[in-house]
Structure formats: structure tokens, C-alpha cells
Scaffold this motif. Structure first.
Motif, PDB file in Angstrom:
ATOM      1  N   ARG A  23       0.828  -1.206   0.000  1.00 37.22           N
ATOM      2  CA  ARG A  23       0.000   0.000   0.000  1.00 37.22           C
ATOM      3  C   ARG A  23       0.861   1.253   0.000  1.00 37.22           C
ATOM      4  N   ALA A  24       2.010   1.195   0.683  1.00 38.39           N
ATOM      5  CA  ALA A  24       2.915   2.347   0.698  1.00 38.39           C
ATOM      6  C   ALA A  24       3.472   2.637  -0.693  1.00 38.39           C
ATOM      7  N   ARG A  25       3.537   1.602  -1.540  1.00 42.19           N
ATOM      8  CA  ARG A  25       3.993   1.785  -2.926  1.00 42.19           C
ATOM      9  C   ARG A  25       2.846   2.103  -3.879  1.00 42.19           C
ATOM     10  N   GLY A  26       1.640   2.299  -3.330  1.00 47.30           N
ATOM     11  CA  GLY A  26       0.511   2.666  -4.155  1.00 47.30           C
ATOM     12  C   GLY A  26      -0.260   1.508  -4.752  1.00 47.30           C
ATOM     13  N   VAL A  27       0.020   0.305  -4.290  1.00 49.52           N
ATOM     14  CA  VAL A  27      -0.686  -0.871  -4.808  1.00 49.52           C
ATOM     15  C   VAL A  27      -2.060  -0.974  -4.142  1.00 49.52           C
ATOM     16  N   ASP A  28      -3.087  -1.225  -4.929  1.00 46.34           N
ATOM     17  CA  ASP A  28      -4.438  -1.429  -4.417  1.00 46.34           C
ATOM     18  C   ASP A  28      -4.523  -2.862  -3.897  1.00 46.34           C
ATOM     19  N   ALA A  29      -4.121  -3.065  -2.648  1.00 43.52           N
ATOM     20  CA  ALA A  29      -3.998  -4.412  -2.074  1.00 43.52           C
ATOM     21  C   ALA A  29      -4.941  -4.585  -0.895  1.00 43.52           C
ATOM     22  N   ASP A  30      -5.439  -5.797  -0.733  1.00 44.57           N
ATOM     23  CA  ASP A  30      -6.314  -6.143   0.382  1.00 44.57           C
ATOM     24  C   ASP A  30      -5.851  -7.452   1.006  1.00 44.57           C
ATOM     25  N   ALA A  31      -6.082  -7.595   2.302  1.00 48.57           N
ATOM     26  CA  ALA A  31      -5.762  -8.829   3.014  1.00 48.57           C
ATOM     27  C   ALA A  31      -6.870  -9.846   2.800  1.00 48.57           C
ATOM     28  N   VAL A  32      -6.480 -11.082   2.500  1.00 50.72           N
ATOM     29  CA  VAL A  32      -7.429 -12.184   2.369  1.00 50.72           C
ATOM     30  C   VAL A  32      -6.935 -13.312   3.259  1.00 50.72           C
ATOM     31  N   ASP A  33      -7.778 -13.779   4.179  1.00 48.99           N
ATOM     32  CA  ASP A  33      -7.374 -14.787   5.160  1.00 48.99           C
ATOM     33  C   ASP A  33      -7.762 -16.179   4.682  1.00 48.99           C
ATOM     34  N   GLY A  34      -6.799 -16.880   4.118  1.00 53.84           N
ATOM     35  CA  GLY A  34      -7.000 -18.274   3.761  1.00 53.84           C
ATOM     36  C   GLY A  34      -7.535 -18.510   2.363  1.00 53.84           C
ATOM     37  N   ILE A  35      -7.455 -19.764   1.931  1.00 57.39           N
ATOM     38  CA  ILE A  35      -7.798 -20.144   0.561  1.00 57.39           C
ATOM     39  C   ILE A  35      -9.299 -20.035   0.274  1.00 57.39           C
ATOM     40  N   PRO A  36     -10.200 -20.493   1.144  1.00 57.85           N
ATOM     41  CA  PRO A  36     -11.632 -20.350   0.829  1.00 57.85           C
ATOM     42  C   PRO A  36     -12.055 -18.906   0.604  1.00 57.85           C
ATOM     43  N   ALA A  37     -11.535 -17.989   1.432  1.00 59.59           N
ATOM     44  CA  ALA A  37     -11.864 -16.574   1.252  1.00 59.59           C
ATOM     45  C   ALA A  37     -11.313 -16.048  -0.065  1.00 59.59           C
ATOM     46  N   LEU A  38     -10.130 -16.547  -0.470  1.00 61.14           N
ATOM     47  CA  LEU A  38      -9.546 -16.131  -1.738  1.00 61.14           C
ATOM     48  C   LEU A  38     -10.402 -16.610  -2.906  1.00 61.14           C
ATOM     49  N   ILE A  39     -10.891 -17.830  -2.817  1.00 63.42           N
ATOM     50  CA  ILE A  39     -11.763 -18.349  -3.878  1.00 63.42           C
ATOM     51  C   ILE A  39     -12.993 -17.461  -4.041  1.00 63.42           C
ATOM     52  N   GLU A  40     -13.574 -17.044  -2.924  1.00 61.87           N
ATOM     53  CA  GLU A  40     -14.743 -16.173  -2.982  1.00 61.87           C
ATOM     54  C   GLU A  40     -14.404 -14.829  -3.612  1.00 61.87           C
ATOM     55  N   ALA A  41     -13.245 -14.290  -3.252  1.00 60.82           N
ATOM     56  CA  ALA A  41     -12.838 -13.004  -3.824  1.00 60.82           C
ATOM     57  C   ALA A  41     -12.629 -13.119  -5.327  1.00 60.82           C
ATOM     58  N   ILE A  42     -12.023 -14.220  -5.769  1.00 60.13           N
ATOM     59  CA  ILE A  42     -11.813 -14.430  -7.207  1.00 60.13           C
ATOM     60  C   ILE A  42     -13.154 -14.586  -7.910  1.00 60.13           C
ATOM     61  N   ARG A  43     -14.057 -15.330  -7.281  1.00 58.94           N
ATOM     62  CA  ARG A  43     -15.382 -15.572  -7.869  1.00 58.94           C
ATOM     63  C   ARG A  43     -16.136 -14.270  -8.102  1.00 58.94           C
ATOM     64  N   HIS A  44     -15.914 -13.308  -7.218  1.00 52.20           N
ATOM     65  CA  HIS A  44     -16.612 -12.026  -7.338  1.00 52.20           C
ATOM     66  C   HIS A  44     -15.815 -11.006  -8.153  1.00 52.20           C
ATOM     67  N   GLY A  45     -14.733 -11.442  -8.780  1.00 50.67           N
ATOM     68  CA  GLY A  45     -14.009 -10.586  -9.708  1.00 50.67           C
ATOM     69  C   GLY A  45     -13.124  -9.541  -9.069  1.00 50.67           C
ATOM     70  N   GLY A  46     -12.727  -9.744  -7.808  1.00 51.03           N
ATOM     71  CA  GLY A  46     -11.960  -8.717  -7.123  1.00 51.03           C
ATOM     72  C   GLY A  46     -10.472  -8.975  -7.036  1.00 51.03           C
ATOM     73  N   VAL A  47      -9.946  -9.911  -7.831  1.00 51.04           N
ATOM     74  CA  VAL A  47      -8.529 -10.280  -7.710  1.00 51.04           C
ATOM     75  C   VAL A  47      -7.854 -10.218  -9.078  1.00 51.04           C
ATOM     76  N   ASP A  48      -6.848  -9.353  -9.196  1.00 51.91           N
ATOM     77  CA  ASP A  48      -6.041  -9.286 -10.418  1.00 51.91           C
ATOM     78  C   ASP A  48      -4.844 -10.226 -10.337  1.00 51.91           C
ATOM     79  N   ARG A  49      -4.257 -10.312  -9.144  1.00 52.01           N
ATOM     80  CA  ARG A  49      -3.073 -11.149  -8.915  1.00 52.01           C
ATOM     81  C   ARG A  49      -2.966 -11.392  -7.421  1.00 52.01           C
ATOM     82  N   VAL A  50      -2.174 -12.380  -7.037  1.00 52.25           N
ATOM     83  CA  VAL A  50      -2.085 -12.794  -5.633  1.00 52.25           C
ATOM     84  C   VAL A  50      -0.649 -12.703  -5.143  1.00 52.25           C
ATOM     85  N   PHE A  51      -0.449 -11.952  -4.066  1.00 54.24           N
ATOM     86  CA  PHE A  51       0.830 -11.990  -3.349  1.00 54.24           C
ATOM     87  C   PHE A  51       0.650 -13.043  -2.271  1.00 54.24           C
TER      88      PHE A  51
END
Length: 305
Positions: A23-51
């Protein structure tokens, strides 16, 4: 970050630091806790890439499962791919690959559930380390100097469902080498205040010494070369960390690879990067930048915002 592995708390700490840096480098980043939550975020179109800063297996994202999921969904991610992640999570199979490649690693025995630890230790010769083949962060590691010290390891083995690795103890200094792309960062010699580098020394104690670079001249070139060769032999790309020891008789001995190393205040890849002028924010950016070129094609995507 987070997840459900035995390394959850370390991952949460790493994740908070990485999130702040991005975020300090200007990246639009959000915390996602665990794989199931990540799947939901991807399903809703909110993920461009994963750190990916999940650690460990069984709900951690360091064992190839998450990597396979993301490749199937076409989502770029940081760190090694399916093969490198899955292989290096299994210390026994990693050592088998290194041996086949002619790379140095301590003698070992595979301990299946129900096997006789005492007999295996006698065959290898004391002292030995006993550890789960597929855990990290010194979870379930036992230092066994003589047969009388085996009782805690035997008790652990009786309640553990996976394979254990029994490895000849290296008598010498402990090092680690961070990998960033095609570059091996300066080695770090680890000098714990106690007898060995356990979980407390890694994540809690403030009296562990980290000497960087850990070696000089040709010896430093050698350890970086061996670490990079070990990383590549295990099918790894992107970034990671290779743990190495220098035996007083046998020389360098490869211990293991971490494909999503810690990024906490005690972590070692940031320390090595800092030694060559790469600050924490810049390090996180360079790791994220590796997702710009997809591992599945030769196409280049738009740079991360």
C-alpha cells in the motif's frame, strides 16, 4: 495470508507487513485470510493477482495446492509454481532430487508411521534431527543427541499421521540464502544464543545474531551458487530461501527450501535484501513484479497498479 496451517500466526505477521509495504507503494492491495476466502474473492471478480504469503501446508499456500488452483483459474501469483511448491514442502523428496542432481545434503531416513525411531537413529548414527517431512518454521523438530533423548520424538511420532524425516545432525555453522529471480542474495550466518535455531530463536528472541554476508570471497560465491542450484533443481522459480549448513568435515550441506519465506521483523530474506540496498517496500514490489509475466505463457500483462 493466515490460512489454517500450523504456521498461521507467522503468516498473519508476514501478511500485515507485506500489505503495509504494498500500500505504501501505491498498490491497491487487500488482506485475504486463507484459501476459501480467496476463492470467494476471485469468484466475485476482485482479484487481479495474488501476493502469496501463506506458509505451510494443510490450508497454507506453500504446498502446490493454491498454486494449482490459481493456474487453473488463470490468476497470476508470486513465488514458485505447482511443482516447486509441492516438491519442496516434502523434505524427503526434495533431498532425493538433490542427491540425484549431485548436490550435497545430510544422510537421512524416511520414518513412516509405526517405524522404529531408535533403530533408524542407530543406523544413521547419533546425533540426529527428527522433524515432519512436510512442515516448516521448526514445527515438531527434535534434536536428539543420544538414544536417551528419543522419548519426546517417539511420543510425537505416535500422534503424527505424516512421514517424519530423520537426518544426521550437521556439526557446524548455519546459513540461509535468499533467492530473488535469478539472483542469490548474500548469505546470512545464523548465530542463536541457545544451542540451536529453534522456533523461539526464529520468531521471538532478540538475541539471535545474523551476520551478512555470512562468508567471504570464494566461500561466499560457493554457498550462493549451491543455493541457487538447489532452488532450480527443485523446480523453483520467483523467490524463496534455501537453508544450508557447513559441516566441519563434509562442507556445505543443503537442508531445505522455503517457497514463501517469512516477512516478519525477524525474517531473513528482507535482511539479505537490505544488505544490497533493497528496502522492504522495494523487495515486496520486486516480488509482486514477478507476476507481470505469466508462468504459463510468454505474454506480458499490464504492470501491477
Amino acid at each position: 495470508m493466515g490460512g489454517t496451517s500450523a504456521e498461521r500466526e507467522v503468516s498473519l505477521d508476514s501478511g500485515r507487513n507485506v500489505l503495509e509495504a504494498l500500500r505504501a507503494r501505491g498498490v491497491d492491495a487487500d488482506a485475504v485470510d486463507g484459501i476459501p476466502a480467496l476463492i470467494e474473492a476471485i469468484r466475485h471478480g476482485g482479484v487481479d493477482r495474488v501476493f502469496n504469503i501463506l506458509h505451510g501446508n494443510k490450508g497454507g499456500g506453500e504446498d502446490g495446492v493454491l498454486q494449482g488452483l490459481l493456474e487453473a483459474l488463470g490468476v497470476p501469483y508470486t513465488g514458485p509454481g505447482v511443482l516447486g511448491s509441492a516438491l519442496t514442502m516434502d523434505k524427503i523428496r526434495t533431498k532425493q532430487v538433490w542427491i540425484a542432481a549431485g548436490l550435497p545434503t545430510p544422510r537421512f531416513a524416511r520414518i513412516a508411521k509405526g517405524d522404529d525411531l531408535a533403530a533408524a537413529a542407530k543406523a544413521l548414527g547419533f546425533p540426529v534431527f527428527v522433524k515432519p517431512s512436510s512442515e516448516g518454521s521448526s514445527v515438531g523438530v527434535f534434536r536428539v543427541l543420544q538414544e536417551a533423548d528419543l522419548a519426546p520424538a517417539i511420543a510425537f511420532a505416535q500422534g503424527y499421521d505424516g512421514e517424519l524425516l530423520m537426518e544426521q545432525m550437521v556439526q557446524g555453522d548455519e546459513y540461509t540464502v535468499g533467492i530473488l529471480g535469478e539472483t542469490a542474495l548474500p548469505s546470512i550466518r545464523i548465530v542463536p544464543a541457545g544451542e540451536w535455531y529453534d522456533y523461539h530463536a526464529k520468531y521471538i528472541a532478540d538475541d539471535t545474531q545474523y551476520l551478512c554476508p555470512g562468508m567471504d570471497g570464494d566461500a561466499e560465491d560457493e554457498i550462493r551458487g549451491v543455493a541457487l542450484a538447489a532452488f532450480k533443481a527443485a523446480g523453483c522459480t520467483g523467490w524463496g530461501r534455501v537453508d544450508v549448513m557447513r559441516d566441519r568435515v563434509r562442507g556445505l550441506q543443503l537442508i531445505e527450501v522455503n517457497t514463501a519465506p517469512g516477512m516478519t521483523s525477524h525474517s531473513l530474506v528482507p535482511k539479505a535484501a537490505g544488505h544490497v540496498g533493497i528496502g522492504f517496500e522495494e523487495l515486496c514490489w520486486r516480488i509482486l513484479e514477478q507476476t507481470v509475466r505469466s508462468p504459463l505463457s510468454n505474454t506480458t500483462e499490464a504492470a501491477p497498479k
